[in-house]
Design an enzyme around this catalytic site. Structure first.
Site, PDB file in Angstrom:
ATOM      1  N   ASP A  11      48.930  49.319  33.569  1.00 34.80           N
ATOM      2  CA  ASP A  11      48.560  47.898  33.588  1.00 34.80           C
ATOM      3  C   ASP A  11      48.473  47.246  32.204  1.00 34.80           C
ATOM      4  OD1 ASP A  11      48.360  48.583  36.230  1.00 34.80           O
ATOM      5  OD2 ASP A  11      46.322  47.839  36.507  1.00 34.80           O
ATOM      6  N   ASP A  53      50.024  45.524  37.968  1.00 33.42           N
ATOM      7  CA  ASP A  53      49.417  44.657  38.972  1.00 33.42           C
ATOM      8  C   ASP A  53      50.365  43.495  39.244  1.00 33.42           C
ATOM      9  OD1 ASP A  53      47.030  45.850  39.636  1.00 33.42           O
ATOM     10  OD2 ASP A  53      45.760  44.237  38.869  1.00 33.42           O
ATOM     11  N   HIS A  55      50.084  40.499  41.886  1.00 33.62           N
ATOM     12  CA  HIS A  55      49.311  39.907  42.976  1.00 33.62           C
ATOM     13  C   HIS A  55      49.898  38.577  43.440  1.00 33.62           C
ATOM     14  CE1 HIS A  55      46.190  42.840  42.607  1.00 33.62           C
ATOM     15  NE2 HIS A  55      45.706  42.396  41.461  1.00 33.62           N
ATOM     16  N   HIS A  94      44.228  36.988  38.296  1.00 32.62           N
ATOM     17  CA  HIS A  94      44.925  37.690  37.214  1.00 32.62           C
ATOM     18  C   HIS A  94      46.241  38.258  37.730  1.00 32.62           C
ATOM     19  CE1 HIS A  94      42.566  40.786  39.328  1.00 32.62           C
ATOM     20  NE2 HIS A  94      43.604  41.584  39.074  1.00 32.62           N
ATOM     21  N   LYS A 119      51.714  47.272  42.129  1.00 33.65           N
ATOM     22  CA  LYS A 119      50.574  47.536  43.012  1.00 33.65           C
ATOM     23  C   LYS A 119      49.786  46.254  43.223  1.00 33.65           C
ATOM     24  CE  LYS A 119      47.927  49.560  39.175  1.00 33.65           C
ATOM     25  NZ  LYS A 119      46.728  48.699  39.159  1.00 33.65           N
ATOM     26  N   CYS A 163      41.473  50.857  36.579  1.00 32.85           N
ATOM     27  CA  CYS A 163      42.766  51.381  37.037  1.00 32.85           C
ATOM     28  C   CYS A 163      43.165  52.681  36.341  1.00 32.85           C
ATOM     29  CB  CYS A 163      43.840  50.311  36.877  1.00 32.85           C
ATOM     30  SG  CYS A 163      43.537  48.873  37.945  1.00 32.85           S
TER      31      CYS A 163
END
Length: 220
Positions: A11, A53, A55, A94, A119, A163
């Site tokens: 990340d 990440d 999202h 985020h 993810k 994470c």
């Protein structure tokens, strides 16, 4: 004894490391030069993998996704997804897909990254670990490592207490697992220090950049 090392970069994205983007906590941009050194050609990694990440803008881990009045960051809620109920800490928005904050910083030398593991792309389910999401669904990381015959996993990135921690706690079940101390940063100094203690309690080795086991990657 065979030795097949992999570097996992967790990340390292603008929203988590870059002071221009980061909305809370401390900048972690200082880990990038360390990671870049680990990405130099004299390190003979069998593979380099980055988690990321990614999202949707209405992800249920966001404070703004539960009512017209945002809940405070740090609030813990129950989320129901696909027949499971799990506890989720809420965060400020985020790493929203297709935004600059979701991308790797320009200063990261990504040329040697062979695989990127996204993810958290399902709006209903968080995923801290690179291996499995919050309801146990496979992110595909283990299959890549096993196909490569990896024996040893070295982890860098952010955040040490979230994470990085969840990824390492899964990795230890199948691989010799190492946290590179100069290459990780926590969401706070206190939580970082607690995560380091948790790693040691879990028999995960916390090593320095100069540790002989890491330097041996140059001699594979």
């Amino acid at each position: 004894m065979s030795f097949h090392p992999a570097l996992i970069i967790v990340d390292v994205q603008n929203d988590f490391v870059h002071p221009v983007y980061i909305s809370s906590g401390e900048s972690a941009l200082e880990v990038v030069p360390v990671i870049n050194r680990l990405l130099e050609n004299d390190y003979k990694w069998d593979t380099v993998i980055a988690t990321k990440d990614v999202h949707p803008k209405d992800h249920l881990s966001f404070t703004t996704s539960h009512s017209s009045t945002p809940k405070p960051s740090g609030t813990v809620v129950n989320i129901e997804a696909y027949g499971h109920v799990y506890k989720q800490t809420l965060w400020n928005s985020h790493c929203v897909e297709n935004t600059p904050g979701c991308e790797f910083p320009d200063s990261l030398n990504g040329d040697r990254i062979e695989f990127v593991i996204p993810k958290g792309s399902d709006r209903l389910v968080e995923s801290y670990s690179g291996f499995y999401d919050a309801i146990g669904r496979d992110n595909g990381l283990k299959a890549i490592l096993d196909k490569k015959g990896i024996t040893d996993v070295f982890i860098a990135g952010v955040a040490t207490d979230i994470c990085v921690k969840e990824t390492a706690l899964h990795a230890r079940h199948w691989y010799n697992t190492y946290i590179i101390s100069e290459a990780v940063k926590g969401s706070s100094t206190e939580s970082h220090n607690q995560a380091i203690k948790d790693f040691r309690d879990a028999k995960i080795e916390v090593i320095s950049e100069k540790d002989p086991i890491l330097q041996s990657v140059r001699k594979v």
